[in-house]
Design an enzyme around this catalytic site. Structure first.
Site: not given
Ligand code: UT7
Length: 320
Positions: A111, A247, A277
């Site tokens: 990225c 980004h 993204n």
């Molecule tokens: O360009 C590359 C750079 N990449 C990035 O900058 C990404 C950086 N990271 C992020 O933007 C965030 O970490 C994410 C958007 C990827 C995830 O958000 P988060 O607030 O960190 O969520 P999480 O991974 O802690 O997941 C929270 C919950 C989980 O469920 P439980 O374990 O709390 O029951 C996940 O399983 O959300 C669940 N989850 C979803 N639910 C609905 C994960 N993906 C999804 C989804 N829809 N698509």
């Protein structure tokens, strides 16, 4: 001697995929995706190749710069999802646009690819080795994504953006790039392999893997740090900056950076709502949108900052 951006261009695939479309194939919702990331839809390449998108963005950038392809000395493409292992996407684009006098190669920084490629171009131009260069950020991550993994498939989109740089007295003021290879595993994708005569490995599917929270923590720490660094080293006050073109991964990362820099959100343009993204393409696509909508005036101070797999991150301060 420095280099300045004299033209920009971009190309996004025609096919729109909304959050509601994705909710039909994985357990997710518009509310979750938009609430956690700011993304509402993305473009997915169906008929378009990475080279095709890059070539179209390049043609638009050359047209906006008012220069012919023969004037290009160097073509750099930031990408991690080119159509071929080799040759480089840059050589493919060179052939397509007829840049017969250029040399061409790719820069692999995920990225951060456009930013790293642009800073590399700046170094070549500053050294006096080249005068005019084309920098492209293109990615087609849709083909590397596991469409059953809701943790990643909702985040990414495809697209390409480009900028033409030329030797000048004003333009890019200061650059920085950093990497931390100890963290390469947190955002990675295995190369597809057929094995060889001796090891008879089973072919592996090269899906994108991401530890989202690790990447989030890294971004909110490193991005403000590197922006601070380019501002300090160039003797520029943060208030002098008109736009921070970051980004486009997650609006919460951008909000956190704005808070750390104590700057208002209207200095942080965003388009991840429409495109998701797009990896190496996010920065040049956003820059092209700002340029074409007449928001950039001669002398405006702009900061670009990218971050991504590697881990890699960096920032560039420039005068438009
Ligand atoms: O360009 C590359 C750079 N990449 C990035 O900058 C990404 C950086 N990271 C992020 O933007 C965030 O970490 C994410 C958007 C990827 C995830 O958000 P988060 O607030 O960190 O969520 P999480 O991974 O802690 O997941 C929270 C919950 C989980 O469920 P439980 O374990 O709390 O029951 C996940 O399983 O959300 C669940 N989850 C979803 N639910 C609905 C994960 N993906 C999804 C989804 N829809 N698509």
């Amino acid at each position: 001697m420095t280099s300045r951006i004299i033209g920009t261009g971009s190309y996004m695939p025609a096919q729109i995929v909304t959050n509601d479309d994705l909710a039909k194939v994985v357990d997710t919702s518009d509310e979750w995706i938009a609430g956690r990331t700011g993304i509402r839809q993305r473009r997915i390449a169906v008929g378009e190749s990475a080279c095709g998108m890059a070539t179209e963005a390049a043609r638009r950038a050359l047209e906006s710069a008012g220069i012919d392809p023969e004037e290009l000395d160097l073509i750099l493409v930031g990408t991690t999802s080119a159509d071929h292992c080799f040759p480089s996407a840059a050589c493919e684009v060179q052939g397509e646009i007829g840049a017969v006098n250029a040399s061409a190669f790719d820069v692999s920084a995920a990225c951060s690819g456009f930013l790293f490629a642009m800073n590399t171009m700046q170094a070549f131009i500053q050294s006096g080795m080249y005068r005019t260069g084309l920098v492209i950020g293109v990615d087609c991550l849709s083909k590397l994504i596991d469409w059953k993994d809701r943790g990643t498939c909702v985040l990414f989109g495809d697209g390409a953006g480009a900028a033409v740089l030329q030797a000048s007295d004003t333009g890019i003021c200061h650059t920085m790039m950093r990497s931390d290879g100890t963290k390469w595993r947190v955002l990675s994708c295995v190369s597809r392999t057929n094995g060889n005569l001796l090891n008879r490995k089973t072919p592996e599917l090269g899906y994108l893997y991401m530890d989202g929270q690790e990447v989030f923590k890294f971004a909110v720490k490193r991005v403000p740090e590197c922006i601070d660094q380019v501002l300090k080293e160039s003797g520029t006050a943060v208030e002098e900056v008109k736009y921070f073109v970051l980004h486009q991964a997650n609006y919460r990362i951008i909000e956190s950076v704005a808070k750390r820099l104590k700057q208002p959100m209207d200095k942080f343009p965003m388009n991840m709502e429409r495109y998701g993204n797009t990896s190496a393409a996010t920065i040049p696509v956003l820059l092209d949108e700002l340029n074409r909508s007449g928001k950039l005036n001669f002398g405006d101070k702009i900061v670009l900052s990218g971050f991504g797999a590697g881990l890699t991150w960096g920032a560039t301060l420039l005068e438009w």
